[in-house]
Design a protein around this motif. Structure first.
Motif, mmCIF file in Angstrom:
data_model
loop_
_atom_site.group_PDB
_atom_site.id
_atom_site.type_symbol
_atom_site.label_atom_id
_atom_site.label_comp_id
_atom_site.label_asym_id
_atom_site.label_seq_id
_atom_site.Cartn_x
_atom_site.Cartn_y
_atom_site.Cartn_z
ATOM 1 N N TYR A 10 0.838 -1.169 -0.004
ATOM 2 C CA TYR A 10 0.053 -0.077 -0.120
ATOM 3 C C TYR A 10 1.015 1.413 0.086
ATOM 4 O O TYR A 10 1.732 1.320 0.852
ATOM 5 C CB TYR A 10 -1.062 0.162 1.003
ATOM 6 C CG TYR A 10 -1.733 1.265 1.472
ATOM 7 C CD1 TYR A 10 -2.857 1.547 0.428
ATOM 8 C CD2 TYR A 10 -1.563 2.347 2.103
ATOM 9 C CE1 TYR A 10 -3.584 2.447 0.571
ATOM 10 C CE2 TYR A 10 -2.340 3.472 2.281
ATOM 11 C CZ TYR A 10 -3.283 3.647 1.277
ATOM 12 O OH TYR A 10 -4.120 4.725 1.247
ATOM 13 N N ASN A 11 0.769 1.828 -1.185
ATOM 14 C CA ASN A 11 1.683 3.112 -1.278
ATOM 15 C C ASN A 11 3.078 3.118 -0.789
ATOM 16 O O ASN A 11 3.700 3.798 0.095
ATOM 17 C CB ASN A 11 0.992 4.325 -0.490
ATOM 18 C CG ASN A 11 -0.313 4.628 -1.286
ATOM 19 O OD1 ASN A 11 -0.721 4.308 -2.186
ATOM 20 N ND2 ASN A 11 -1.095 5.503 -0.488
ATOM 21 N N ALA A 12 3.872 2.130 -1.272
ATOM 22 C CA ALA A 12 5.256 1.833 -1.006
ATOM 23 C C ALA A 12 6.165 1.734 -2.186
ATOM 24 O O ALA A 12 6.874 0.920 -2.073
ATOM 25 C CB ALA A 12 5.241 0.520 -0.275
ATOM 26 N N ALA A 13 6.000 2.667 -2.981
ATOM 27 C CA ALA A 13 6.647 2.592 -4.147
ATOM 28 C C ALA A 13 8.205 2.774 -4.176
ATOM 29 O O ALA A 13 9.143 2.075 -4.808
ATOM 30 C CB ALA A 13 6.230 3.667 -5.150
ATOM 31 N N ASP A 14 8.563 3.446 -3.157
ATOM 32 C CA ASP A 14 9.812 3.827 -2.571
ATOM 33 C C ASP A 14 10.532 2.430 -2.071
ATOM 34 O O ASP A 14 12.005 2.384 -2.031
ATOM 35 C CB ASP A 14 10.267 4.930 -1.882
ATOM 36 C CG ASP A 14 9.602 6.192 -2.456
ATOM 37 O OD1 ASP A 14 9.662 6.262 -3.466
ATOM 38 O OD2 ASP A 14 9.266 7.364 -1.725
ATOM 39 N N TYR A 15 9.944 1.561 -1.675
ATOM 40 C CA TYR A 15 10.651 0.449 -0.837
ATOM 41 C C TYR A 15 10.577 -0.967 -1.539
ATOM 42 O O TYR A 15 11.031 -1.884 -1.141
ATOM 43 C CB TYR A 15 9.984 0.310 0.509
ATOM 44 C CG TYR A 15 9.716 1.547 1.253
ATOM 45 C CD1 TYR A 15 10.986 2.339 1.812
ATOM 46 C CD2 TYR A 15 8.827 2.559 1.172
ATOM 47 C CE1 TYR A 15 10.904 3.511 2.280
ATOM 48 C CE2 TYR A 15 8.569 3.601 1.906
ATOM 49 C CZ TYR A 15 10.022 4.195 2.648
ATOM 50 O OH TYR A 15 9.827 5.374 3.224
ATOM 51 N N ILE A 16 9.371 -1.150 -2.659
ATOM 52 C CA ILE A 16 9.028 -2.534 -2.802
ATOM 53 C C ILE A 16 10.208 -3.522 -3.476
ATOM 54 O O ILE A 16 10.437 -4.569 -3.094
ATOM 55 C CB ILE A 16 7.975 -2.446 -3.901
ATOM 56 C CG1 ILE A 16 6.775 -1.656 -3.365
ATOM 57 C CG2 ILE A 16 7.674 -3.853 -4.327
ATOM 58 C CD1 ILE A 16 5.674 -1.465 -4.337
ATOM 59 N N GLU A 17 11.052 -2.776 -4.307
ATOM 60 C CA GLU A 17 12.061 -3.420 -5.057
ATOM 61 C C GLU A 17 13.134 -4.074 -3.848
ATOM 62 O O GLU A 17 13.340 -5.142 -4.374
ATOM 63 C CB GLU A 17 12.872 -2.532 -6.016
ATOM 64 C CG GLU A 17 11.813 -2.125 -7.150
ATOM 65 C CD GLU A 17 12.456 -1.419 -8.280
ATOM 66 O OE1 GLU A 17 13.479 -2.019 -8.706
ATOM 67 O OE2 GLU A 17 12.326 -0.329 -8.660
ATOM 68 N N LYS A 18 13.398 -3.038 -2.924
ATOM 69 C CA LYS A 18 14.350 -3.658 -1.736
ATOM 70 C C LYS A 18 13.789 -5.125 -1.151
ATOM 71 O O LYS A 18 14.557 -5.890 -0.897
ATOM 72 C CB LYS A 18 14.648 -2.577 -0.712
ATOM 73 C CG LYS A 18 16.058 -2.863 -0.144
ATOM 74 C CD LYS A 18 16.355 -1.760 0.755
ATOM 75 C CE LYS A 18 17.428 -2.059 1.763
ATOM 76 N NZ LYS A 18 18.132 -1.361 2.530
ATOM 77 N N ALA A 19 12.599 -4.892 -0.837
ATOM 78 C CA ALA A 19 11.906 -5.737 -0.246
ATOM 79 C C ALA A 19 11.780 -7.192 -1.158
ATOM 80 O O ALA A 19 12.072 -8.387 -0.503
ATOM 81 C CB ALA A 19 10.334 -5.473 0.223
#
Length: 315
Positions: A10-19
């Motif tokens: 949910y609104n995590a565009a800045d973090y998704i790739e690292k996760a």
């Protein structure tokens, strides 16, 4: 050990790739479910792009593509997970290389239904750190303080053994899916705060859990000013309202279980009664306290009376 990892987005565009990259490093992960919860910041587009990177990744949305909350989103993931084991991760957090080291050893024993470890926090904004410190008074590990397994985990989480600690993060938990399905256990979608605590307490009752690495982190929570966990201030009426809903649910669940100790049922009962009182304001707080005390005089001898009258859970 074949694992499905569930990531609500949910609104995590800045973090998704690292996760996602932190999950894909493990060969045991056979399925990664990215489940969008009505994002509005471009997260969906990033998730769709990521699915092309690795065939293990699946992008999923709620049927109506709206926001349903983290519990409903995790529940959808549990329902759809196809592997024997389930692990969770939030879209703004990430796994460390030792994430499944304890599981590789302990799940050789078929009686073990779940393994849990410790979570650390990495602050990426000063405001996020300030809010976190105000909430928890420490930036140490989210963990328990004693190794345990089986019913001892339940007795610890339910505060019969006060030395154990009352919480570990779902992000540091791995579960056999069958223990969830056999007991029809899912997250309580009516709870907006504390749904993870209720889930792990019930899980520790239904399943056989074992502590893994509790003195070193197996995953990292990213600390920033948008963390939901820090938005409700300690000792506020809102805080006690959510505590009331949590312990009301736990109490009425516990009374239906024949082999839960009476001390546990009473602890849940006292907490839900007094957090309900503490969520009130003005004269109604004190009149409700008197009413409960008349019909439950034992409550006057417990520390939970302070929840109602002083709003200080540390006493």
């Amino acid at each position: 050990m074949n694992i499905s990892v569930i990531i609500p987005v949910y609104n995590a565009a800045d973090y998704i790739e690292k996760a996602v990259q932190s999950v894909l490093q493990f060969m045991e992960v056979k399925e990664l479910l990215l489940i969008d919860d009505g994002s509005k910041d471009g997260s969906r587009e990033i998730c769709r792009e990521i699915t092309a990177v690795d065939p293990r990744i699946k992008f999923i949305q709620h049927p109506d593509k709206k926001n349903h909350g983290v519990s409903a989103t995790r529940n959808l993931g549990i329902d759809l997970a196809s592997q024997e084991f389930i692990a969770f991760l939030d879209a703004d957090d990430y796994y460390l290389p030792n994430r499944f080291d304890a599981e590789r050893e302990y799940f050789k024993d078929p009686k073990i239904d779940g393994v849990f470890g410790a979570l650390a926090t990495e602050f990426i904004t000063e405001k996020g750190k300030e809010e976190y410190m105000e909430k928890f008074m420490t930036d140490g590990l989210t963990t328990v303080y004693e190794k345990a397994e089986g019913k001892d985990v339940f007795l610890g989480l339910s505060e019969v053994n006060k030395n154990f600690g009352t919480f570990f993060s779902m992000i540091a938990l791995t579960i056999r899916k069958k223990v969830l399905d056999q007991n029809k256990l899912r997250l309580n979608e009516k709870l907006k705060i504390g749904e993870d605590k209720e889930f792990i307490i019930k899980l520790s009752y239904y399943g056989y859990l074992k502590s893994g690495f509790i003195d070193q982190p197996v995953a990292i929570r990213t600390g920033h000013e948008h963390n939901t966990i820090t938005k409700i201030k300690n000792n506020s009426q809102n805080f006690f309202h959510h505590q009331y809903l949590l312990y009301e649910s736990l109490y009425f669940w516990a009374v239906k279980q024949k082999d839960i100790p009476e001390i546990t049922k009473n602890l849940f009962r006292y907490k839900y009664m007094f957090s309900k009182i503490a969520s009130k304001s003005g004269l109604s707080k004190y009149t409700n306290f008197i009413k409960y005390a008349i019909f439950n005089p034992r409550l006057l001898k417990t520390r939970y009376r302070y929840y109602a009258l002083k709003n200080n859970p540390k006493i």
